[in-house]
Design an enzyme around this catalytic site. Structure first.
Site, short mmCIF file in Angstrom:
data_model
loop_
_atom_site.label_atom_id
_atom_site.label_comp_id
_atom_site.label_asym_id
_atom_site.label_seq_id
_atom_site.Cartn_x
_atom_site.Cartn_y
_atom_site.Cartn_z
N ARG A 77 45.41 -66.16 -28.20
CA ARG A 77 45.58 -68.16 -29.01
C ARG A 77 45.95 -66.97 -30.29
O ARG A 77 44.54 -67.38 -31.23
CB ARG A 77 44.37 -68.36 -29.06
N HIS A 121 46.24 -74.97 -37.70
CA HIS A 121 45.15 -74.71 -38.04
C HIS A 121 44.58 -74.20 -39.53
O HIS A 121 44.56 -73.56 -40.45
CB HIS A 121 44.65 -73.21 -36.82
N GLU A 174 40.97 -78.11 -34.69
CA GLU A 174 39.60 -78.67 -35.14
C GLU A 174 39.85 -79.79 -35.73
O GLU A 174 39.85 -79.69 -36.51
CB GLU A 174 38.60 -77.82 -35.54
N ASN A 303 35.81 -75.73 -28.77
CA ASN A 303 35.69 -74.96 -29.77
C ASN A 303 34.01 -75.36 -29.81
O ASN A 303 33.78 -76.00 -29.91
CB ASN A 303 36.17 -74.41 -30.93
N TYR A 305 30.03 -73.85 -30.98
CA TYR A 305 29.36 -72.33 -31.85
C TYR A 305 27.95 -72.43 -31.31
O TYR A 305 26.96 -71.48 -30.77
CB TYR A 305 30.05 -72.02 -32.98
N GLU A 369 37.60 -71.42 -28.16
CA GLU A 369 36.50 -70.94 -28.92
C GLU A 369 35.48 -70.72 -29.12
O GLU A 369 35.15 -71.75 -28.65
CB GLU A 369 36.90 -71.22 -30.56
O1 IFM Z 1 36.76 -69.38 -38.03
C1 IFM Z 1 36.46 -70.57 -37.89
C2 IFM Z 1 37.82 -71.06 -37.12
O2 IFM Z 1 38.94 -70.95 -37.83
C3 IFM Z 1 37.55 -72.53 -36.39
N1 IFM Z 1 36.47 -72.54 -35.66
C4 IFM Z 1 35.81 -72.08 -36.10
C5 IFM Z 1 35.06 -70.89 -36.46
C6 IFM Z 1 34.55 -69.90 -37.31
O3 IFM Z 1 33.40 -70.91 -37.87
#
Ligand code: IFM
Length: 464
Positions: A77, A121, A174, A303, A305, A369
Site C-alpha cells: 500500500r 495521504h 485518515e 488504521n 494503533y 495500518e
Molecule cells: O505515520 C502515520 C501515517 O502516516 C498515518 N497513520 C499513522 C501513522 C503513525 O503515526
C-alpha cells in the site's frame, strides 16, 4: 509450529505514504504540498526535519521493492503524491511524475506484489491551500468545496494512467487527521486552528471521497476494488457515569461516525450536529451531498494503533475535538507504551473489527495500518533488534485472528511501516519501520521484526 493460521488468500502487506518516504521534493515538476510548506516553517516539525529527502525512495524504489519481495508480502500500500502528478492541483498531468508510479507498479508486479494505491495521504498541493478558490477571505484547502471537486479530477487522472495496473484503490487516508489535526489543532499541515473550518474540511473530505469513487468507477474496470481508509477510534469511557459516557459518545461522533455515517449511511450524526450547534449550522452540506458521500465502496480500511480513553472534563485548546473541548478529558491508558507514548492494547483493534462487523456486515475490512515506533538502533554488528515491535505485531495479529474466528470479514493486514520514515510533526525521531533506515547513508537494514513478519507470511499464521 504455527499457532494461529490465517485463511488462504489473506493479504499480507506493508504500507507507506509518499511524503514520508519519497524525498525528491523538487524533482520532475513536483510542486510543494502543504507538508513541504509546513515542515519548512520553523517550529512546526521537531528538529526542523522536512520530507525533502526522506528515505529517498524516489531514487531507491527498486531496492525497496526488492526488500518487500524478500519479505514475501503479497500487497504493498503506497500513496500517490498529488503535487507530483498534477502540480498545483489542477490541469494536466505531469508525465514524469506519473511515470514514477508506473515504474513502481511495474516493479511490484514483476515481484508478484499487488499494488494498493492511496490517492490522498495528506499532501495537498500548496496552491489549493493558498488559492482564494472560494472568492472569500476564508482561505482555500479542504474547508472549501472546490478542493473536493479538484480531488475528483485528480482521481480520474491517476485512474486513467494506472488503472490498467492497479486493482485496489483507496481514496483518502485518515480524513479525521487531515481535517482536525490540519485545521483545528494545527499540529499537522496546513497548521490552521479554526474549529469551523475543520468541520467544513471533514465534510469536504467526505465529499471528495464520494466524488472520487464516482470518478474511479467511471475510469476503472468493473473488477477494481475501491475503498477508503479511516483511523477509527476505539473509544472507552472511564466509567459508567453519564458524564463519562457522554464524553465517549462525543469522541465517537467526531472521531468515527462523522465519517462512517456519511460514507455508509448517507447521513450526518444528529448528535454531532447538536454538539457543534454553537459553531455551525452545517449549511455547507448541500442537498445531494450525502448521496454522493455514500457512493458504495468495496471495502473499508482501518488504521489502528491504540485505544482512546475519555472521561468528562476539558481538553486543551486548540484541540482536534471542536465543540467538545469543555466536555472531554483524554485519560492516559495504563500499560506499556510505544516510543510515541501510545498505549499498547490489541483489544482495541478487536473491538473495532467486531463493531464494524455488526454495523456494516456486508463490507469487507482491511487493516490498512498497524505498527509501532520504538527507539531502534543498529548494534555494532549492524543488526537491529526490536523485540517490543515483534510483541506488538504478534498481539495485534492475534487480535485480527480472533476477529476472524468471530466472523469478521477481514481480508488483509498492512504493517505500518515498511521503512523508517518522516513521522510528520515528529520528524525522523520516531521509527515505525520494520526496515531500519540510516538517514545519513540511506542504508536499509531489515530489523528482527522484518524477519519475523517474513516468517509469519511464509507460514500463513502466527508462530507459537
Ligand atoms: O505515520 C502515520 C501515517 O502516516 C498515518 N497513520 C499513522 C501513522 C503513525 O503515526
Amino acid at each position: 509450529m504455527t499457532e494461529l493460521s490465517f485463511p488462504a488468500g489473506f493479504r499480507w502487506g506493508t504500507a507507506t505514504a509518499a511524503y514520508q518516504i519519497e524525498g525528491a521534493a523538487d524533482e520532475d515538476g513536483r510542486t510543494p504540498s502543504i507538508w513541504d510548506t509546513f515542515s519548512r516553517t520553523p517550529g512546526k516539525v521537531r528538529n526542523g526535519d522536512t520530507g525533502d529527502i526522506a528515505a529517498d525512495h524516489y531514487h531507491r524504489m527498486r531496492e525497496d521493492v526488492a526488500l518487500m519481495k524478500d519479505l514475501g508480502v503479497t500487497d504493498y500500500r503506497f500513496s500517490v503524491a498529488w503535487p507530483r502528478v498534477q502540480p498545483t492541483g489542477r490541469g494536466p498531468a505531469a508525465q514524469k511524475g506519473l511515470d514514477f508510479y508506473r515504474r513502481l507498479v511495474d516493479e511490484l508486479q514483476a515481484a508478484d506484489i499487488r499494488p494498493v494505491a492511496t490517492l490522498y495521504h495528506w499532501d495537498l498541493p500548496q496552491e489549493l491551500e493558498t488559492a482564494d478558490i472560494s472568492g472569500s477571505a476564508a482561505g482555500g484547502g479542504w474547508p472549501q468545496r472546490e478542493t473536493a471537486e479538484r480531488f475528483a479530477d485528480y482521481a480520474a487522472l491517476v485512474a486513467s494512467a494506472l488503472g490498467d495496473r492497479v486493482a485496489t484503490w483507496t481514496t483518502l487516508n485518515e480524513p479525521w487527521c487531515a481535517a482536525f489535526l490540519g485545521y483545528a489543532s494545527g499540529v499537522h499541515a496546513p497548521g490552521r486552528t479554526e474549529p469551523v473550518a475543520s468541520l467544513r474540511a471533514a465534510h469536504h473530505l467526505n465529499l471528495a471521497h464520494g466524488l472520487a469513487v464516482r470518478a474511479l468507477r467511471a475510469a476503472l474496470p468493473a473488477s477494481a476494488e475501491v475503498s477508503l481508509t479511516l483511523n477509527l477510534h476505539a473509544v472507552r469511557a472511564l466509567s459508567d457515569s453519564d458524564a463519562d459516557q457522554d464524553a465517549a459518545r462525543r469522541v465517537d461522533a467526531l472521531g468515527n461516525r462523522l465519517f462512517l455515517d456519511p460514507v455508509f449511511h448517507g447521513r450526518l450524526p444528529a448528535d454531532l450536529v447538536a454538539d457543534t450547534a454553537g459553531l455551525t449550522d452545517w449549511a455547507f452540506v448541500r442537498d445531494g451531498d450525502l448521496e454522493v458521500t455514500s457512493a458504495p465502496v468495496d471495502s473499508l480500511g482501518i488504521n489502528y494503533y491504540s485505544p482512546t480513553v475519555v472521561g468528562a472534563g476539558t481538553c486543551d485548546v486548540p484541540s482536534p475535538w471542536p465543540g467538545s473541548e469543555a466536555h472531554v478529558r483524554f485519560v492516559p491508558a495504563p500499560g506499556p507504551r510505544t516510543a510515541m507514548d501510545w498505549p499498547v492494547d490489541a483489544d482495541g483493534l478487536y473491538e473495532l473489527l467486531v463493531r464494524l462487523r455488526d454495523e456494516l456486515p456486508s463490507v469487507p475490512l482491511l487493516v490498512t495500518e498497524n505498527g509501532a515506533a520504538y527507539d531502534d538502533y543498529a548494534d555494532p554488528s549492524g543488526a537491529v533488534h526490536d523485540p517490543e515491535r515483534v510483541a506488538y505485531l504478534h498481539a495485534h495479529l492475534a487480535a485480527v485472528h480472533r476477529a476472524l474466528a468471530d466472523g469478521v470479514d477481514v481480508r488483509g493486514y498492512f504493517l505500518w511501516s515498511l521503512l523508517d520514515n518522516f513521522e510528520w510533526a515528529y520528524g525522523y525521531g520516531k521509527r515505525f519501520g520494520i526496515v531500519h533506515v540510516d538517514f545519513a547513508s540511506q542504508r536499509r537494514t531489515p530489523k528482527d521484526s522484518a524477519r519475523w513478519y517474513a516468517d509469519v507470511i511464509a507460514r500463513g499464521g502466527l508462530p507459537s
